[in-house]
Design a protein around this motif. Structure first.
Motif, mmCIF file in Angstrom:
data_model
loop_
_atom_site.group_PDB
_atom_site.id
_atom_site.type_symbol
_atom_site.label_atom_id
_atom_site.label_comp_id
_atom_site.label_asym_id
_atom_site.label_seq_id
_atom_site.Cartn_x
_atom_site.Cartn_y
_atom_site.Cartn_z
ATOM 1 N N LYS A 455 0.832 -1.207 0.000
ATOM 2 C CA LYS A 455 0.000 0.000 0.000
ATOM 3 C C LYS A 455 0.864 1.253 0.000
ATOM 4 C CE LYS A 455 -4.375 1.539 1.976
ATOM 5 N NZ LYS A 455 -5.429 1.238 2.967
ATOM 6 N N SER A 456 1.964 1.224 0.760
ATOM 7 C CA SER A 456 2.888 2.354 0.781
ATOM 8 C C SER A 456 3.499 2.592 -0.593
ATOM 9 C CB SER A 456 3.994 2.095 1.816
ATOM 10 O OG SER A 456 4.987 3.087 1.768
ATOM 11 N N ARG A 458 2.199 1.771 -3.500
ATOM 12 C CA ARG A 458 1.161 2.298 -4.386
ATOM 13 C C ARG A 458 0.903 3.775 -4.097
ATOM 14 N NH1 ARG A 458 -4.090 -1.230 -4.809
ATOM 15 N NH2 ARG A 458 -4.432 0.384 -6.387
ATOM 16 N N ARG A 459 0.900 4.137 -2.822
ATOM 17 C CA ARG A 459 0.724 5.551 -2.471
ATOM 18 C C ARG A 459 1.894 6.380 -2.996
ATOM 19 N NH1 ARG A 459 -2.843 6.287 1.990
ATOM 20 N NH2 ARG A 459 -4.706 5.097 1.419
ATOM 21 N N ALA A 460 3.106 5.832 -2.887
ATOM 22 C CA ALA A 460 4.277 6.551 -3.389
ATOM 23 C C ALA A 460 4.181 6.752 -4.899
ATOM 24 C CB ALA A 460 5.551 5.787 -3.038
ATOM 25 N N GLN A 461 3.709 5.725 -5.614
ATOM 26 C CA GLN A 461 3.540 5.851 -7.055
ATOM 27 C C GLN A 461 2.478 6.879 -7.415
ATOM 28 O OE1 GLN A 461 2.859 1.591 -7.939
ATOM 29 N NE2 GLN A 461 4.580 1.745 -9.352
ATOM 30 N N GLN A 462 1.421 6.937 -6.609
ATOM 31 C CA GLN A 462 0.316 7.838 -6.903
ATOM 32 C C GLN A 462 0.537 9.244 -6.353
ATOM 33 O OE1 GLN A 462 -2.876 5.706 -5.048
ATOM 34 N NE2 GLN A 462 -2.877 4.051 -6.566
ATOM 35 N N MET A 463 1.532 9.401 -5.495
ATOM 36 C CA MET A 463 1.766 10.692 -4.862
ATOM 37 C C MET A 463 2.179 11.742 -5.880
ATOM 38 S SD MET A 463 4.190 11.409 -1.573
ATOM 39 C CE MET A 463 3.145 10.369 -0.546
ATOM 40 N N GLY A 776 2.698 7.706 3.271
ATOM 41 C CA GLY A 776 1.276 7.950 3.092
ATOM 42 C C GLY A 776 0.371 6.897 3.700
ATOM 43 N N VAL A 777 0.912 6.033 4.554
ATOM 44 C CA VAL A 777 0.122 4.960 5.167
ATOM 45 C C VAL A 777 0.514 4.864 6.635
ATOM 46 C CG1 VAL A 777 -0.476 2.507 5.118
ATOM 47 C CG2 VAL A 777 0.069 3.682 2.991
ATOM 48 N N ASP A 781 -3.109 0.809 9.755
ATOM 49 C CA ASP A 781 -4.110 0.886 8.699
ATOM 50 C C ASP A 781 -5.155 -0.225 8.868
ATOM 51 O OD1 ASP A 781 -4.886 2.074 6.027
ATOM 52 O OD2 ASP A 781 -4.671 -0.030 5.480
#
Length: 819
Positions: A455-456, A458-463, A776-777, A781
């Protein structure tokens, strides 16, 4: 010794009698031990593998501490000289800094990387060249007076054909002749850990290799790192106290150039290796070892269950041996020998798996302009020792409980062919069940870690990094390395921009000294608002900076929120201007329009800058960083050095590489072109940690889930085999298949629920550590915990249902007749 050999022979024969069980146990152990060896090797590479120099435990990193700069591993050259000359507890202390150089080839200059070092560098690291000599003391004296160089073994091989007569010859570096005085041994790659240097040159040649020899005299310019070697018996605490006393004297002597609160500290080379990133790397390494340690414990529990089942089948053999006079200790030793043989063979297979895994991990290394060690994650002697030790320990861990439990049956019923009930059936079931509960609990912890890291990532990719990361091509240009002065370099860069804009498919072109989220950064200070004064003893605020050309924000997709971009009005002789980010505007001029405001840079005669624009804030060093202030300067008002050409295209950027390179070469083929990459490749640097953590934790999570499900299935299958008569009686008395299915499945699900609850508790304890490594996580969670719990429940249900379904097919007459 003869008895031990006999034990191993007997153990081999017993394992060979049950090839299926042995194969499953070996695969399980190979996965657990292999994962641990691979991660140990990688963690060792980052934080515990010493420099390849004699007595590496004596190597240290002197650093400074101030309120404004925190722990800083970069010092000024005059401060380094004072520390070195006044200290008495060091065998030697050497300054070092990375430097790039253009090495002439037949067609085009190539960029190579090396280190500028003080003259005693090779004495400090105690490395002797295999050819020639190291630097003499006078070769690090007057700036530019001694253009000499020591080559790395790799450069000597790949570029100079291992010329045995290379010593005394000259190489053209940065359009200047350097005499080769030595070649380093193949094992020494430099003191920038993880990087392989191509050359070493005296610090006095900084003007020729970096430009600006005046930095050797600037006490307020912190740009080099220091490595030292302590005298035998001297501790880092003693050395810190000595350097701190020297720092206090320097603070009093140079009031204008040093903050009054500056202190000095000596770190071991391992502790100071990664600078500010050291705590994160250590925490990440410990967490990685903890995760694979859990995987190994799951594997141990699985194999222990297999051995318990196998021991149950051997109870008659064990009873006979006891009846013939064998002691319990002798039986335990024999059974442990079988476990050790299993673990040693499993360890050997795990070593092969670790070798493959470390090769895969090498592929995670991001795209960087430097030479990365090609064996960074390779298995070393420590990894081999670790594998052997962990194999032995593993054999004892998973073998002791089954051996102890199986070596004390009630002899009489066993010899009669009955079931050993002396200790109660419940005890053995409880041991097996406890192992299953432990497997499920540990699996949940590993899976939660995997889920959080995924999840981290994916958040980094989407950030949002603050710029557009698509359709962008970049390449480094270094005209200053081949002798271009400032005016000629500016003309060259302008011609490059004009030519690149004419290439079909190109939408925007610009230049930047640094790229956001790269491996390096620059800061200036002190920065003062107009009218602000610097407090005595304070070094003031430092702000990250970059030098850019017009259209940079268009090329990078960064919105201009107020004011304007740089343009032709911003000439070298025009009033100094700057563009700041929104974070700096809000921090220094809250609620006001920052455009038109002025700030000062420097102390004695500060430069005055007018703010002409405000742009959106972004990420500059890491994706996880807190918002930072940032300043952009126009390249027209800064000294042009090596710059990155940034080209935005309307299609695949790689398709434009040839055209852009051709246009640059048409202007001057001698100018080095390096680090050609797309923005996606550039982003492998800020994403490489999250990517590797997500991939490896997912792999370990899958292994943990597989092992725990197999463990639960095997226990339930064993339970069904032991309860065949009971099931037959129940069905003969009227129980239907649904009742039997519910009874057996319920037993398995109770184990799964207990394991899940324990796993959640353990995962919550670990969550606090996890939070510091996530982007971002939160480590707490909720969705991850729920998803992992649901997944384990489904897997446990399937693993319990299959044996239960087989139990429902028992014919009561056959079961009773068999009994």
């Amino acid at each position: 010794m003869t008895t031990i050999i006999k034990d191993f022979r007997y153990a081999f024969r017993m394992l060979a009698k049950t090839p299926g069980v042995t194969l499953v146990a070996l695969i399980t152990l190979a996965l657990g031990i292999g994962a641990n060896t691979a991660i140990f090797s990688s963690v060792s590479a980052f934080s515990s593998r010493p420099l390849p120099v004699p007595h590496p435990e004596q190597m240290v990193r002197p650093v400074e501490l101030t309120e404004d700069r925190g722990v800083a591993d970069d010092l000024s050259y005059p401060d380094f000289i004072d520390y070195r000359n006044q200290s008495t507890l060091f065998q030697g202390m050497s300054a070092e800094d990375l430097a790039q150089a253009a090495l002439d080839t037949q067609d085009q200059n190539d960029v190579i990387w090396g280190q500028l070092v003080s003259g005693n560098f090779f004495d400090v690291v105690q490395i002797k060249p295999i050819l020639g000599r190291a630097f003499a003391t006078d070769e690090d004296g007057a700036p530019g007076a001694h253009p000499v160089v020591v080559l790395s073994y790799s450069l000597w091989q790949r570029r100079l054909a291992s010329d045995p007569n290379i010593v005394g010859k000259t190489l053209r570096l940065n359009n200047k002749q350097f005499q080769v005085i030595g070649v380093a041994p193949p094992t020494f790659k430099g003191t920038k850990f993880g990087l392989a240097m191509d050359f070493w040159a005296p610090m006095a040649m900084v003007g020729e290799l970096r430009g600006g020899a005046e930095v050797l005299t600037w006490r307020n310019s912190h740009w080099l790192t220091v490595i030292g070697r302590l005298k035998p018996g001297v501790s880092t605490e003693q050395a810190s106290a000595e350097l701190n006393a020297i720092s206090a004297r320097l603070n009093q002597t140079y009031l204008e150039d040093r903050a009054g609160n500056t202190q000095a500290k000596v770190l071991t080379e391992l502790d100071g290796r990664w600078g500010e990133a050291t705590p994160v790397i250590k925490t990440g390494g410990l967490l990685a070892m903890a995760i694979v340690g859990l995987v190994l414990l799951i594997a141990c529990a699985n194999v222990a269950n297999l051995l318990l089942a196998k021991a149950a089948a051997r109870r008659k053999e064990i009873g006979i041996r006891l009846a013939l006079g064998a002691s319990r200790a002798r039986l335990v030793r024999q059974l442990l020998t079988e476990s050790l043989l299993l673990s040693l063979v499993g360890g050997a297979l795990g070593l092969l798996l670790a070798y493959w895994t470390t090769g895969v991990m090498q592929g995670f290394i991001p795209v960087l302009p430097y030479n990365i060690l090609d064996d960074f994650f390779s298995l070393d002697t420590n990894a081999l020792i670790f594998t052997f030790v962990i194999s032995v320990v593993t054999g004892i861990v998973f073998g002791l409980a089954p051996a102890w439990n199986s070596s004390n049956p009630d002899i009489v019923p066993v010899l009669k062919g009955g079931v050993d009930l002396s200790k109660g059936k419940t005890r053995r079931v409880t041991l097996r069940n406890s192992l299953v509960v432990a497997q499920i609990a540990l699996s949940l912890v590993v899976l939660v870690c995997a889920g959080l890291f995924i999840k981290s990532f994916r958040r980094a990719q989407q950030m949002d990094p603050g710029f557009a990361a698509n359709n962008t091509l970049m390449m480094d240009l270094s005209p200053s390395l081949v002798g271009y002065d400032n005016d000629r370099a500016r003309t060259f860069y302008q011609q490059v921009i004009e030519r690149a804009k004419t290439i079909p498919g190109v939408e925007a072109v610009s230049l930047a000294r640094l790229l956001p989220l790269g491996d390096s950064s620059n800061s200036n200070g002190p920065i003062l608002k107009e009218g602000e004064t610097l407090a005595r003893g304070s070094s003031g605020r430092s702000v990250m900076t970059n030098a850019i050309s017009p259209d940079y924000f268009k090329t990078m997709g960064i919105p201009i929120l107020a004011g304007r971009d740089f343009d032709e009005r911003d000439k070298a002789d025009s009033p100094l201007v700057a563009i700041i980010n929104q974070r700096m505007a809000d921090s220094l001029w809250p609620g006001e329009n920052a455009v038109g405001k002025r700030f000062l840079l420097g102390t004695d005669k500060p430069d005055r800058f007018e703010i002409v624009g405000v742009v959106k804030s972004g990420k500059y060093r890491t994706l996880a960083e807190d918002p930072k202030m940032f300043i952009y300067y126009p390249t027209s008002q800064r000294r042009p050095t090596s710059m990155t050409l940034i080209v935005r295209t309307n299609g695949e950027p790689r398709n434009s590489i040839g055209a852009v390179r051709h246009e640059v070469e048409q202007i001057d083929r001698s100018v080095p072109i390096s680090s050609v990459k797309t923005m996606q490749q550039h982003m492998t640097w800020p994403l490489w940690g999250p990517s590797m953590a997500a991939t490896l934790s997912l792999a370990f999570g899958v292994i943990a889930l597989l092992l725990s499900s197999v463990g639960l299935y095997s226990v339930m299958a064993y339970v069904v085999s032991q309860r065949t008569r009971e099931v037959g009686i129940r069905m003969a008395l009227g129980a239907n298949r649904q009742d039997v299915l519910k009874m057996i499945t319920g037993q398995g699900m109770r184990l799964a629920i207990v394991g899940t609850v324990l796993g959640v508790v353990l995962a919550l304890v670990l969550a606090r550590v996890m939070t510091s490594l996530l982007i971002g996580v939160s480590g707490y969670d909720v969705t991850t915990f729920i998803a992992v719990g649901a997944l384990l429940t489904i897997v446990a249900l399937v693993a319990s249902y299959l044996p239960a379904r087989r139990a429902t097919k028992v014919d009561p007459l056959i079961a009773l007749r068999h009994e």
